[in-house]
Design an enzyme around this catalytic site. Structure first.
Site, PDB file in Angstrom:
ATOM      1  N   HIS A 112       0.932  -1.132   0.136  1.00 42.36           N
ATOM      2  CA  HIS A 112       0.055  -0.037   0.077  1.00 42.36           C
ATOM      3  C   HIS A 112       0.949   1.215  -0.272  1.00 42.36           C
ATOM      4  CE1 HIS A 112      -3.400   2.766   1.510  1.00 42.36           C
ATOM      5  NE2 HIS A 112      -2.461   3.376   1.809  1.00 42.36           N
ATOM      6  N   GLU A 113       1.967   1.256   0.871  1.00 40.04           N
ATOM      7  CA  GLU A 113       2.642   2.290   0.970  1.00 40.04           C
ATOM      8  C   GLU A 113       3.623   2.674  -0.442  1.00 40.04           C
ATOM      9  OE1 GLU A 113       2.200   4.524   3.177  1.00 40.04           O
ATOM     10  OE2 GLU A 113       1.176   3.111   4.240  1.00 40.04           O
ATOM     11  N   GLU A 128      -6.376   7.303  -0.622  1.00 37.37           N
ATOM     12  CA  GLU A 128      -6.282   6.097   0.164  1.00 37.37           C
ATOM     13  C   GLU A 128      -6.996   4.893  -0.644  1.00 37.37           C
ATOM     14  OE1 GLU A 128      -4.448   5.099   2.924  1.00 37.37           O
ATOM     15  OE2 GLU A 128      -3.730   7.261   2.706  1.00 37.37           O
ATOM     16  N   HIS A 145       1.404   4.479  -2.844  1.00 33.09           N
ATOM     17  CA  HIS A 145       1.619   5.824  -2.598  1.00 33.09           C
ATOM     18  C   HIS A 145       2.735   6.350  -3.555  1.00 33.09           C
ATOM     19  CE1 HIS A 145      -1.797   6.704  -0.146  1.00 33.09           C
ATOM     20  NE2 HIS A 145      -1.532   6.028   0.839  1.00 33.09           N
TER      21      HIS A 145
END
Length: 292
Positions: free
Chosen positions: A131-132, A203, A135
């Site tokens: 997930h990071e 998100e 980003h």
């Protein structure tokens, strides 16, 4: 692409809000000064915000020698995402959480807390770090750090106006003391709402891309549920002292103090989990990732 357009519009709104606050405090001159300050802070944030955020949270850099399991996990995920290897950091706090920062993929950093590494399974940690890295790939890290910088500057501008802009002889202030009060009350609130909208929109997209990177949407879904449960009962002191960085974390680190969900910088975890579960059900072939 629509998500990027929406984010650009929101960032423009935040800059316009900063200029409006300057106008309320000092008329046209105040608005121009606010614009120059906003541009200057954006430039500063572009080059230095990642270092500032990591320092705020006392993050320590690790490598293949000092944290082999975690570092190698991030390396495999970065390769899977076709990204340059980011700098890797660990934060010594018991609350499980993580964030990414950096102005571009070539200068990115990812950080995880010791609580994340000790309380979640290896698969769940993989989901979080994917997930990071999403980003990073989406270039959300630059957007979020600039947003935090402008939002923080708005609060400082409002406080400055309260002490120096309310004099009755200030002819540059179009609304006088009323303008100062409006700025002090409404500017930080409006900045919070714009910051919230930007973070929430990014998100969901990072969840989707992160699930594709690690190959198992349910790993991230399980991690989100665990992190939220722990964050409600484990305090995170550095985050409480620096609330403007809360939107950078995968789950709001301020939940320990019951932040009103109306002003939360993150979507509801249940909605994020449901989206990931639908993703797993619609595309079961994506269930196989680089770990098996």
């Amino acid at each position: 692409m629509s998500g990027y357009i929406r984010t650009a519009v929101l960032l423009a709104a935040l800059t316009a809000l900063f200029m409006a606050a300057g106008w309320l405090l000092g008329g046209r001159g105040g608005m121009m000064i606010a614009l120059l300050v906003a541009v200057g802070m954006n430039l500063f944030a572009y080059w230095n915000a990642d270092k500032m955020v990591l320092r705020m949270h006392n993050a320590r850099e690790v490598d293949a020698r000092t944290a082999p399991d975690f570092y190698n996990l991030v390396a495999r995920l970065a390769e899977q995402a076709q990204l340059p290897m980011p700098r890797v950091y660990i934060i010594d706090t018991d609350q499980p959480n993580a964030f990414a920062t950096g102005r571009n993929p070539q200068n990115a950093a990812v950080a995880a807390t010791t609580g994340l590494l000790s309380r979640l399974s290896a698969e769940e940690v993989a989901g979080v770090m994917a997930h990071e890295l999403a980003h990073v790939r989406n270039r959300d890290t630059l957007i979020m750090t600039i947003t935090a910088t402008i939002a923080g500057a708005l609060s400082m501008l409002a406080n400055f106006g309260l002490f120096f802009g309310g004099g009755s002889d200030n002819r540059n202030n179009p609304l006088g003391f009323i303008g100062v009060i409006l700025t002090v009350i409404l500017a930080p609130l409006a900045a919070m709402l714009v910051q919230m909208a930007i973070s929430r929109s990014r998100e969901y997209e990072a969840d989707r891309v992160g699930a594709e990177i690690c190959g198992r949407p349910l790993w991230l879904a399980a991690a989100l549920e665990k992190i939220e449960a722990f964050s409600k009962r484990i305090d995170y002191g550095a985050a409480e002292r620096n609330p403007a960085t809360a939107h950078m974390f995968i789950i709001n680190p301020l939940h320990a103090h019951a932040v009103d969900s109306l002003f939360s910088t993150h979507p509801k975890t249940a909605n994020r989990v449901a989206a990931l579960q639908r993703m797993a059900g619609v595309a079961p072939a994506q269930g196989r990732g680089p770990w098996g």
